[in-house]
Design a protein around this motif. Sequence first.
Motif, PDB file in Angstrom:
ATOM      1  N   LEU A 121      -5.294  13.295  20.721  1.00  0.00           N
ATOM      2  CA  LEU A 121      -6.277  13.901  19.820  1.00  0.00           C
ATOM      3  C   LEU A 121      -5.852  13.744  18.359  1.00  0.00           C
ATOM      4  CD1 LEU A 121      -7.060  17.187  21.786  1.00  0.00           C
ATOM      5  CD2 LEU A 121      -8.645  15.282  21.405  1.00  0.00           C
ATOM      6  N   LEU A 122      -4.557  13.856  18.125  1.00  0.00           N
ATOM      7  CA  LEU A 122      -4.035  13.802  16.766  1.00  0.00           C
ATOM      8  C   LEU A 122      -4.117  12.403  16.171  1.00  0.00           C
ATOM      9  CD1 LEU A 122      -2.507  15.464  14.551  1.00  0.00           C
ATOM     10  CD2 LEU A 122      -0.389  14.679  15.624  1.00  0.00           C
ATOM     11  N   THR A 123      -3.902  11.371  16.993  1.00  0.00           N
ATOM     12  CA  THR A 123      -3.713  10.019  16.458  1.00  0.00           C
ATOM     13  C   THR A 123      -4.866   9.054  16.705  1.00  0.00           C
ATOM     14  OG1 THR A 123      -2.566   9.268  18.471  1.00  0.00           O
ATOM     15  CG2 THR A 123      -1.211  10.235  16.726  1.00  0.00           C
ATOM     16  N   ARG A 124      -5.755   9.320  17.640  1.00  0.00           N
ATOM     17  CA  ARG A 124      -6.716   8.284  18.030  1.00  0.00           C
ATOM     18  C   ARG A 124      -7.656   7.879  16.901  1.00  0.00           C
ATOM     19  NH1 ARG A 124     -11.040  11.126  22.226  1.00  0.00           N
ATOM     20  NH2 ARG A 124     -11.701  12.847  20.880  1.00  0.00           N
ATOM     21  N   ASP A 125      -7.978   8.813  15.995  1.00  0.00           N
ATOM     22  CA  ASP A 125      -8.903   8.486  14.920  1.00  0.00           C
ATOM     23  C   ASP A 125      -8.239   7.752  13.763  1.00  0.00           C
ATOM     24  OD1 ASP A 125     -11.369   9.754  15.953  1.00  0.00           O
ATOM     25  OD2 ASP A 125     -10.184  11.586  15.815  1.00  0.00           O
ATOM     26  N   CYS A 126      -6.930   7.722  13.743  1.00  0.00           N
ATOM     27  CA  CYS A 126      -6.233   7.008  12.671  1.00  0.00           C
ATOM     28  C   CYS A 126      -5.242   5.996  13.235  1.00  0.00           C
ATOM     29  CB  CYS A 126      -5.514   7.988  11.739  1.00  0.00           C
ATOM     30  SG  CYS A 126      -4.291   9.054  12.560  1.00  0.00           S
ATOM     31  N   ARG A 172       0.840  -1.188   0.000  1.00  0.00           N
ATOM     32  CA  ARG A 172       0.000   0.000   0.000  1.00  0.00           C
ATOM     33  C   ARG A 172       0.885   1.253   0.000  1.00  0.00           C
ATOM     34  NH1 ARG A 172      -2.799  -3.802  -0.435  1.00  0.00           N
ATOM     35  NH2 ARG A 172      -4.638  -4.437   0.766  1.00  0.00           N
ATOM     36  N   ARG A 173       0.535   2.212  -0.806  1.00  0.00           N
ATOM     37  CA  ARG A 173       1.176   3.518  -0.717  1.00  0.00           C
ATOM     38  C   ARG A 173       0.498   4.304   0.404  1.00  0.00           C
ATOM     39  NH1 ARG A 173       1.599   7.243  -5.986  1.00  0.00           N
ATOM     40  NH2 ARG A 173       3.023   5.540  -6.524  1.00  0.00           N
ATOM     41  N   PRO A 174       1.251   4.861   1.365  1.00  0.00           N
ATOM     42  CA  PRO A 174       0.623   5.628   2.461  1.00  0.00           C
ATOM     43  C   PRO A 174      -0.284   6.726   1.926  1.00  0.00           C
ATOM     44  CG  PRO A 174       2.908   5.189   2.985  1.00  0.00           C
ATOM     45  CD  PRO A 174       2.705   4.716   1.568  1.00  0.00           C
ATOM     46  N   ASP A 175      -1.452   6.843   2.545  1.00  0.00           N
ATOM     47  CA  ASP A 175      -2.512   7.728   2.071  1.00  0.00           C
ATOM     48  C   ASP A 175      -2.754   8.827   3.104  1.00  0.00           C
ATOM     49  OD1 ASP A 175      -4.780   8.940   1.134  1.00  0.00           O
ATOM     50  OD2 ASP A 175      -6.016   7.116   1.078  1.00  0.00           O
ATOM     51  N   LEU A 176      -2.432  10.054   2.755  1.00  0.00           N
ATOM     52  CA  LEU A 176      -2.602  11.182   3.673  1.00  0.00           C
ATOM     53  C   LEU A 176      -4.056  11.329   4.110  1.00  0.00           C
ATOM     54  CD1 LEU A 176      -1.465  13.661   5.142  1.00  0.00           C
ATOM     55  CD2 LEU A 176      -1.823  14.971   3.015  1.00  0.00           C
ATOM     56  N   ALA A 177      -4.985  11.066   3.220  1.00  0.00           N
ATOM     57  CA  ALA A 177      -6.404  11.234   3.559  1.00  0.00           C
ATOM     58  C   ALA A 177      -6.814  10.336   4.724  1.00  0.00           C
ATOM     59  CB  ALA A 177      -7.272  10.947   2.337  1.00  0.00           C
ATOM     60  N   ARG A 178      -6.209   9.157   4.803  1.00  0.00           N
ATOM     61  CA  ARG A 178      -6.561   8.241   5.892  1.00  0.00           C
ATOM     62  C   ARG A 178      -5.952   8.683   7.218  1.00  0.00           C
ATOM     63  NH1 ARG A 178      -6.357   2.005   4.451  1.00  0.00           N
ATOM     64  NH2 ARG A 178      -7.480   2.047   6.440  1.00  0.00           N
ATOM     65  N   LEU A 179      -4.962   9.545   7.166  1.00  0.00           N
ATOM     66  CA  LEU A 179      -4.390  10.112   8.380  1.00  0.00           C
ATOM     67  C   LEU A 179      -5.137  11.359   8.844  1.00  0.00           C
ATOM     68  CD1 LEU A 179      -0.626   9.752   7.441  1.00  0.00           C
ATOM     69  CD2 LEU A 179      -1.850   8.427   9.174  1.00  0.00           C
ATOM     70  N   LEU A 180      -6.007  11.875   7.977  1.00  0.00           N
ATOM     71  CA  LEU A 180      -6.777  13.085   8.288  1.00  0.00           C
ATOM     72  C   LEU A 180      -8.257  12.800   8.067  1.00  0.00           C
ATOM     73  CD1 LEU A 180      -4.467  15.599   6.381  1.00  0.00           C
ATOM     74  CD2 LEU A 180      -4.491  15.177   8.851  1.00  0.00           C
ATOM     75  N   PRO A 181      -8.851  11.913   8.861  1.00  0.00           N
ATOM     76  CA  PRO A 181     -10.249  11.537   8.634  1.00  0.00           C
ATOM     77  C   PRO A 181     -11.187  12.721   8.804  1.00  0.00           C
ATOM     78  CG  PRO A 181      -9.479  10.715  10.759  1.00  0.00           C
ATOM     79  CD  PRO A 181      -8.278  11.242  10.046  1.00  0.00           C
ATOM     80  N   ALA A 182     -12.213  12.755   7.959  1.00  0.00           N
ATOM     81  CA  ALA A 182     -13.176  13.854   8.020  1.00  0.00           C
ATOM     82  C   ALA A 182     -14.001  13.800   9.295  1.00  0.00           C
ATOM     83  CB  ALA A 182     -14.081  13.812   6.789  1.00  0.00           C
ATOM     84  N   GLU A 183     -14.329  12.604   9.729  1.00  0.00           N
ATOM     85  CA  GLU A 183     -15.100  12.435  10.954  1.00  0.00           C
ATOM     86  C   GLU A 183     -14.155  12.094  12.098  1.00  0.00           C
ATOM     87  OE1 GLU A 183     -18.313   9.740  10.603  1.00  0.00           O
ATOM     88  OE2 GLU A 183     -19.155  10.699   8.818  1.00  0.00           O
TER      89      GLU A 183
END
Length: 238
Positions: free
Chosen positions: A206-211, A15-26
């Motif tokens: 706060l920064l990491t729990r969602d990802c 997998r190529r690392p995906d920035l969007a998955r590190l910055l979830p909208a919800e």
Amino acid sequence: MQSPELPNIDADHFRRPDLARLLPAERATHPPRILLLYGSVRERSYSRLVTEEAARLLQAMGAEPRIFDPRGLPQPDGAPEDHPKVQELRDLAQWSEGMVWCSPERHGAMTGIMKSQIDWIPLSVGSVRPTQGKTLAVMEVSGGSQSFNAVNQLRVLGRWMRMLTIPNQSSVAKAFAEFEEDGRMKPSPYYERVVDVMEELVKFTLLTRDCAGYLVDRYSERRESAEALSKRVNLRSI
């Protein structure tokens, strides 16, 4: 299909690392859930007093802290896993999104009480590691000059448990002189460092729990079946 540039890579699991998955909208809106462990059962335990001070700070910073009382926790392998204190600790570990570990330094190392608590937290439940991706802050207290032996050991354990250990840490020297009779910590650079560490822990949580799940998603483990992974990481028979 294998890439000619990377013939040893399994393309189905690369997998190529995906920035969007590190910055979830919800994002989660509940207070960060922080479990605090301390390493002494003395009546006037300075690791407990620092931990209680840290819990007050976490509460003021918008987190939900819970402190585990190690009194009555049996030695690892000295009781079944359904022992009430073991279950209490494991349930809190599952509940938490981050942790604080605070140990006295004894004989140049963390205490056995501190290590026992960490040893009772399972490294794996089936193919799932309950601690991986959670944040961790480490602190220690000592009766003499400032030392970092215990926090360095706690960092090693945090890495082994696949936790995201924050850069800052606290080491309170001559802890007997840093507290009032009522158990509150005196104003000092040591106190300010505890504030710094708790602030950093809340920010990282706060920064990491969602990802967190994505952060610890690994190529090698994607290639393994759940059964094979369970056999490799499950250490209950050791």
